[in-house]
Structures are given as structure tokens and as C-alpha cells.
Design an enzyme around this catalytic site. Structure first.
Site, PDB file in Angstrom:
ATOM      1  N   ILE A  16       0.811  -1.215   0.000  1.00 35.98           N
ATOM      2  CA  ILE A  16       0.000   0.000   0.000  1.00 35.98           C
ATOM      3  C   ILE A  16       0.846   1.267   0.000  1.00 35.98           C
ATOM      4  O   ILE A  16       0.297   2.369  -0.059  1.00 35.98           O
ATOM      5  CB  ILE A  16      -0.958   0.027   1.208  1.00 35.98           C
ATOM      6  CG1 ILE A  16      -0.186  -0.095   2.527  1.00 35.98           C
ATOM      7  CG2 ILE A  16      -1.998  -1.062   1.091  1.00 35.98           C
ATOM      8  CD1 ILE A  16      -1.073   0.006   3.755  1.00 35.98           C
ATOM      9  N   GLY A  17       2.167   1.129   0.049  1.00 40.00           N
ATOM     10  CA  GLY A  17       2.991   2.333   0.041  1.00 40.00           C
ATOM     11  C   GLY A  17       4.468   1.996   0.046  1.00 40.00           C
ATOM     12  O   GLY A  17       4.870   0.860   0.328  1.00 40.00           O
ATOM     13  N   GLY A  19       8.533   4.004   0.774  1.00 36.46           N
ATOM     14  CA  GLY A  19       9.277   5.187   1.174  1.00 36.46           C
ATOM     15  C   GLY A  19      10.764   4.979   1.014  1.00 36.46           C
ATOM     16  O   GLY A  19      11.224   3.947   0.495  1.00 36.46           O
ATOM     17  N   MET A  21      12.955   4.352   3.228  1.00 37.01           N
ATOM     18  CA  MET A  21      13.592   3.351   4.082  1.00 37.01           C
ATOM     19  C   MET A  21      12.741   2.115   4.297  1.00 37.01           C
ATOM     20  O   MET A  21      13.213   1.155   4.911  1.00 37.01           O
ATOM     21  CB  MET A  21      13.935   3.970   5.436  1.00 37.01           C
ATOM     22  CG  MET A  21      12.761   4.605   6.143  1.00 37.01           C
ATOM     23  SD  MET A  21      13.295   5.509   7.605  1.00 37.01           S
ATOM     24  CE  MET A  21      11.787   6.379   8.019  1.00 37.01           C
ATOM     25  N   ALA A  22      11.504   2.093   3.808  1.00 38.74           N
ATOM     26  CA  ALA A  22      10.663   0.929   4.048  1.00 38.74           C
ATOM     27  C   ALA A  22       9.518   0.879   3.058  1.00 38.74           C
ATOM     28  O   ALA A  22       9.150   1.886   2.455  1.00 38.74           O
ATOM     29  CB  ALA A  22      10.117   0.950   5.480  1.00 38.74           C
ATOM     30  N   LYS A  39       5.257  -2.384   8.165  1.00 39.29           N
ATOM     31  CA  LYS A  39       6.310  -1.612   7.490  1.00 39.29           C
ATOM     32  C   LYS A  39       7.576  -2.451   7.510  1.00 39.29           C
ATOM     33  O   LYS A  39       8.095  -2.798   8.584  1.00 39.29           O
ATOM     34  CB  LYS A  39       6.523  -0.284   8.203  1.00 39.29           C
ATOM     35  CG  LYS A  39       7.592   0.591   7.566  1.00 39.29           C
ATOM     36  CD  LYS A  39       7.502   2.037   8.025  1.00 39.29           C
ATOM     37  CE  LYS A  39       6.348   2.750   7.380  1.00 39.29           C
ATOM     38  NZ  LYS A  39       6.377   4.217   7.577  1.00 39.29           N
ATOM     39  N   ASP A 133      10.914  13.789  12.094  1.00 42.23           N
ATOM     40  CA  ASP A 133      10.630  13.744  10.667  1.00 42.23           C
ATOM     41  C   ASP A 133       9.175  14.126  10.397  1.00 42.23           C
ATOM     42  O   ASP A 133       8.454  13.442   9.678  1.00 42.23           O
ATOM     43  CB  ASP A 133      10.924  12.348  10.107  1.00 42.23           C
ATOM     44  CG  ASP A 133      11.014  12.355   8.584  1.00 42.23           C
ATOM     45  OD1 ASP A 133      10.824  11.283   7.983  1.00 42.23           O
ATOM     46  OD2 ASP A 133      11.267  13.415   7.994  1.00 42.23           O
TER      47      ASP A 133
END
Length: 619
Positions: A16-17, A19, A21-22, A39, A133
Site C-alpha cells: 500500500i505504500g 518510502g 527506508m521501508a 512496514k 521527521d
């Protein structure tokens, strides 16, 4: 990765996504039968042992956070070389997606979202956790209009290892604080600066600094001046602009002392006084949003947004004229309504605080006074008793003056939380925060649930309760089971053997560097050991390589008793190649058998006389 089951518990459904780093996957928690978000760290982070230690520590700390505006962390683990973190699954969109699809976000909406983010940071800072972050990509707007902050812990872990030399931080450089860019000490004020950038972007649809490279943007944060937000949006009030610029000071000492101060200043600066609508009870995003009937994402009510924008753009003098006119109208209405001001009779208001409202009304009406009653919830004053009065006792008023009474309607009610799946200590902490108390604690037994967690409660979750209500719980005290002997098995066979006993694999360590997915990997030891009784649901394994060339030799010496008849003697050898019969004969009484035996790898010798095992040993 789809269809893979991590640690025999989390079944990956879909991606579903992704980034820097993960990667994020929707998954099903088989044990608790619920949908979660998993994640999974990229392989370049999984190979960094120092980072993994920091990652697990920060994730465990963040897992202690419980707040409506924080995405909950349920678990952190490792399956082979896959390092993952299990979080609450949230349906909706990121704030970044919302900003991109709404170029003119009403000021009220932007401030309410910022306050919700600030509430999450306030809870984290109170527990000693700094996010590091904060950016729109890490803010989720749910389908029912809530604001949730994610990635607590993981961002802190990656920040502790580097500042701007990792891809994940490069992607966040627009929201990076000057001290982060310079590699200086990070404090709670770092999150205040990043939150200020997020609010700036919502209000103006611009980022304060742009550049060709991430390094050039970072340098602007350290050296440049933030453009005034009214340059892009003249509707921003001077007070709100100064509030925002204070949060975006380069020097951390010149920013707000805490995110709580920033939130308070935002509320005062915006004030929500220009809205013709009632101020919501909370600062959730739902205050100015509603879900589409056909699409699962919140949108701003266009009518409300246009009215708010129109009023906010009015010149200040017209707003002041309107306020003065409204005050004059209210004063005139109060003058002729709140009492007979032309009467010569003066009445001293009696003290009715602490009296039942019926008695108070009777006393006041006998003195030719009117009564207005407002009820509020109170945990300290009994229901129906007067808490305060206006005007106060002893004041001289005219006849027919209205006396306002504030009356208790009893203790405020609340919804009982769901405690199932929590440990006893976690349940106590949650109940204490809500003003509830722990009642009777009983033992239960559910083999499908983990040991030492709550499996039922009374009253059930969702029921209404008052402060101090006692919640009875049942703790799962699983019956002890006998741990199977897994030594010599492959990891796959060991997992299947444990699943048949409703157990699962815990940590996996290697005694000689053998990888978990190596074809010759076998279990060399376990904790608890085979045959032990345990009520825990995991078994930790140590693996090693299975030797294919080491041959073991030995001798079997058996003497048959002199008395009796001849005996049937069988000798079996079991090694890594299987089970073999090396001797099978009928032997006379008094005879002695000397038999050389050998095998490869793990070798076990078994002697059977007339169907009974008389010797069972390893070489």
C-alpha cells in the site's frame, strides 16, 4: 511478498505504500484476527546491525504512546533477514495528497490540522520521544476526519545514524530544521520547526525554500530567512503570521519553549472568531470536513470554505464596525430583558449555591426574580445541586432580573476502552489515564490467545461509565504444554511441529553463521528444551549447518541371559541418511553379540530384544 506470513502471524495481503527506508503492506494479524499495517525495512537498513538495534529500541519506546492523533505501534520483529514493524491500519490519505488536491485550504482547517498534529507531538514529548521527521507524508487524514501522525520511532532511529546522507532524510529536506541540517543536538523544538513548515505549506500552498539539490535547500534552512506567508496568502492575520514565524526561527532558543505553547498561540491567534459556525468540541480535522458518499476520503465543505475565506478577506475596519454594532444590539437587548431597570425596588440576591435547584428557584421567584438554569457535568457536585450563580449573592438588582444558575447534572460519562489483548500493566495504565479503576482479576484459558493477556472484560468495551467505575478482567493463563524435541529438524519442519502444538517460533540465532534459508540449516538447540512444560507460546531456536561428511563409528555389546529360551535381537542405526537395520537374528541364551556400527551426522543406536527396547543412545 504478497501471501508471505511473517513469524507465523502476519499474513501479507498487498503493498500500500513505499518510502525511502521501508515498504508498507496491508496485512492480517492471524492471532488477533485484525487488519494491520506492516512496514518492512529496505535491505540496506536490515544489514546495518547498529541501526537495527536503534530501530527496535525506538519502536518499542514509541509503542508506549497512546493518543487519538498517533498511529499506534503494535509489534516489532524479525523473520529471517526481514525486519518489520506492525502498526495500526488507517484508511484515508496523507496530508501531502490532501494539500496537492486542495490548492486553497481554508485557514481554519489548516490551523485545526496543525493543532491536532501538535497534540500528538505534545503526548510524545511528554514521554521523552522526539519525532524528527514531521512532514505531510507522515500525517494521515482518516476517512472519518481524524488526523493521525505516523512513523514515531523509525524516524528517530534513522536520524540518530545520519542527517542528510540517507535517501529518507533527503526526501524530508524541505521540512528539516536548521539544527538537523547542521548536525547539532536535536530537541523537541526540532519538531516545532517542522510543524511550522507543514502549517506554512497548508496556508500558502508553497514551501519556504526551494532548490536544485537537497544540500542547497538544507543550507537555506541554516542561513536564509523565511518568506512572510502573507506574500502568498494575504488573508493570513498578522497575529497568526507572527505565531508561525516564531515557530520557524533559525535559533531554537527563539522558538516556542514547547509545542504546548505553540498550540496555545495558534488558538489565540486564529481564535476561530471569524467563523459563523460554532467552535467544535475538539480540533479534529472532521470539524470542517465530511466524507464523500462514494469515495473514502474527506473533503472540505466548499460552502463553509468560501464563507470563511470571504469573512477573513474583509478589511479590518469593517470587522470592527460589525463587532461594535453587535455589541450595541446585545447591550440594548440585555438592558430591556434582564430586569425592570425603571423600577425603584432594589432586591438583594440571596445565596443559593449548594442548594437543590428546585429550592433555589422557589427562593428566587418569591423575591420577584427570574431564573435561568444551565446544566453541566461535574464529578465533584451531586446531580441537581447549584454550583454557581450570576449575579453573586449580596448583589443589589432590580425586580424581574434574571439570575443565572449553573447546576450539576452528575458525573461525566465516558466510554469504556477495549482492554482485550493488553497485559495487566498496560490495562492499569490505560484505566488510570481515564480515571477508571481495575476491579476483579480472574484467570482464564484460551489456547488460541497469547498467555498473560486480557481475553475478556466486564463491563464490555463501548459501554458508558462514570469516573471511578471498576472494570473486571479475565487474564489468559494458558495450560502448560510439552515442548516437542526439534533438534535435527529443518526450520520448516520445526515450525510445523510447533504449530501443531499451538506454539510459534521466537528468535532464531545461528551458532556457526548458517543462514536461516540455507538448505543444510538444522535446529541444533532450543529454549525451552524438548520435553519441558511451558505456558509460553514461543520457542527460541538456534540453528547450525547439517554435516554431510562426518562419519561416526561405534560398537554394540549385548550379552543374552543364560536362563530361558533363545531371544530375537534387532539393532537399528538412525543417522542423517535415515533408519537402517544392522542386525536381526535369533540368539541362544548365554550368547554375546559384538557388532560394529557407524553412521553419518547425528547417529542414534537402538537395541530391541523380543520387541522391547533395551538400549537407545547416540554415538
Amino acid at each position: 511478498m504478497t501471501g508471505k506470513i511473517l513469524d507465523s502471524r502476519y499474513e501479507i495481503i498487498k503493498k500500500i505504500g513505499s518510502g525511502g527506508m521501508a515498504d508498507v503492506y496491508m496485512a492480517k494479524d492471524i492471532l488477533l484476527d485484525r487488519i494491520v499495517a506492516v512496514k518492512i525495512l529496505h535491505s540496506n537498513f536490515a544489514e546495518d546491525n547498529d541501526f537495527i538495534v536503534r530501530f527496535r529500541h525506538e519502536a518499542q519506546s514509541a509503542g508506549k504512546l497512546t493518543h487519538p492523533n498517533i498511529v499506534g505501534i503494535y509489534d516489532v520483529g524479525c523473520d529471517g533477514d526481514i525486519h518489520y514493524i506492525v502498526m495500526e491500519y488507517v484508511e484515508g490519505e496523507t496530508l501531502k495528497q490532501y494539500i496537492q488536491s486542495h490548492p486553497n485550504i481554508p485557514i481554519d482547517t489548516a490551523v485545526r490540522i496543525a493543532i491536532s498534529i501538535g497534540n500528538a507531538l505534545e503526548e510524545a514529548h511528554a514521554n521523552g520521544i522526539i519525532h524528527c521527521d514531521i512532514k505531510p507524508h507522515n500525517i494521515l487524514l482518516t476517512t472519518n476526519g481524524k488526523v493521525k501522525v505516523t512513523d514515531f520511532g523509525i524516524a528517530r532511529a534513522i536520524n540518530s545514524s545520519t542527517v542528510i546522507d540517507k535517501q529518507s532524510i533527503l526526501g524530508s529536506v524541505h521540512y528539516l530544521s536548521p539544527e538537523q541540517a547542521a548536525g547539532d543536538k536535536i530537541t523537541a523544538k526540532t519538531d516545532i520547526y517542522s510543524l511550522g513548515i507543514v502549517l506554512y505549506e497548508m496556508l500558502t500552498h508553497h514551501l519556504p525554500f526551494e532548490g536544485e539539490t537537497a544540500v542547497s535547500i538544507a543550507l537555506q534552512h541554516m542561513q536564509g530567512d523565511i518568506p512572510r506567508p502573507t506574500k502568498y496568502n494575504p488573508a493570513i492575520s498578522p497575529m497568526l503570521e507572527e505565531c508561525l514565524l516564531t515557530a520557524l526561527q533559525r535559533d531554537p532558543d527563539k522558538r516556542y519553549d514547547s509545542v504546548s505553547d505553540f498550540i496555545s498561540e495558534l488558538k489565540i491567534a486564529q481564535g476561530f472568531t471569524t467563523s459563523i459556525y460554532n467552535k467544535p468540541a475538539s480540533h479534529d480535522f472532521t470539524a470542517l470536513t465530511r466524507p464523500l458518499p462514494t469515495k473514502q476520503k474527506p473533503i472540505v465543505l466548499e460552502k463553509d470554505g468560501k464563507v470563511a475565506t470571504f469573512i477573513a478577506n474583509l478589511p479590518q475596519k469593517y470587522i470592527w464596525i460589525a463587532m461594535v454594532a453587535l455589541f450595541a444590539i446585545c447591550f440594548a437587548w440585555a438592558f430591556f430583558t434582564f430586569g425592570n431597570f425603571w423600577s425603584a425596588e432594589n432586591i438583594s440576591v440571596p445565596n443559593v449555591v449548594g442548594k437543590p435547584v428546585e429550592v433555589a428557584e422557589t427562593s428566587l421567584k418569591k423575591l420577584n426574580l427570574k431564573v435561568s438554569v444551565d446544566e453541566i457535568a461535574s464529578d465533584d457536585v451531586p446531580s441537581g445541586q447549584v454550583i454557581s450563580q450570576t449575579p453573586p449573592a449580596g448583589t443589589n438588582v432590580k425586580a424581574q432580573r434574571i439570575i443565572h444558575l449553573t447546576v450539576s447534572k452528575g458525573g461525566s460519562t465516558m466510554l469504556i476502552p477495549d482492554l482485550k489483548g493488553l497485559t495487566l500493566e498496560q490495562a492499569k495504565e490505560r484505566l488510570d489515564k481515564m480515571g477508571l479503576s481495575l476491579g476483579a482479576v480472574e484467570n482464564g484459558n484460551d489456547p488460541d490467545k497469547p498467555s498473560d493477556v486480557i481475553i475478556s472484560q466486564s463491563p464490555d468495551s463501548g459501554a458508558k461509565a462514570t469516573k471511578g467505575t471498576r472494570i473486571n478482567i479475565v487474564i489468559n493463563m494458558r495450560q502448560k504444554v510439552s515442548v516437542p524435541n526439534l533438534t535435527g529438524m529443518s526450520l520448516s519442519d520445526a515450525r510445523n511441529s510447533l504449530l501443531s502444538m499451538k506454539l510459534s517460533v521466537g528468535t532464531i540465532t545461528s551458532s556457526d553463521g548458517t543462514a536461516a534459508d540455507a538448505p543444510n540449516a538444522v535446529v541444533v538447540s532450543q529454549d525451552p528444551a524438548g520435553g519441558e512444560q511451558t505456558n509460553f507460546n514461543v520457542v527460541n531456536l538456534t540453528i547450525g549447518s547439517k554435516s554431510k561428511s562426518q562419519k561416526k563409528n561405534g560398537t554394540v555389546n549385548i550379552t543374552i541371559p543364560k536362563e530361558g529360551n533363545a531371544r530375537q535381537v534387532e539393532i537399528y542405526v538412525t543417522d542423517d541418511t535415515g533408519k537402517h537395520t544392522v542386525y536381526n537374528a535369533k540368539v541362544n541364551a548365554g550368547s554375546t553379540i559384538n557388532k560394529d556400527v557407524s553412521g553419518v551426522g547425528n547417529v542414534r543406536v537402538q537395541v530391541v530384544i523380543d520387541g522391547s527396547v533395551v538400549q537407545d543412545r547416540e554415538l
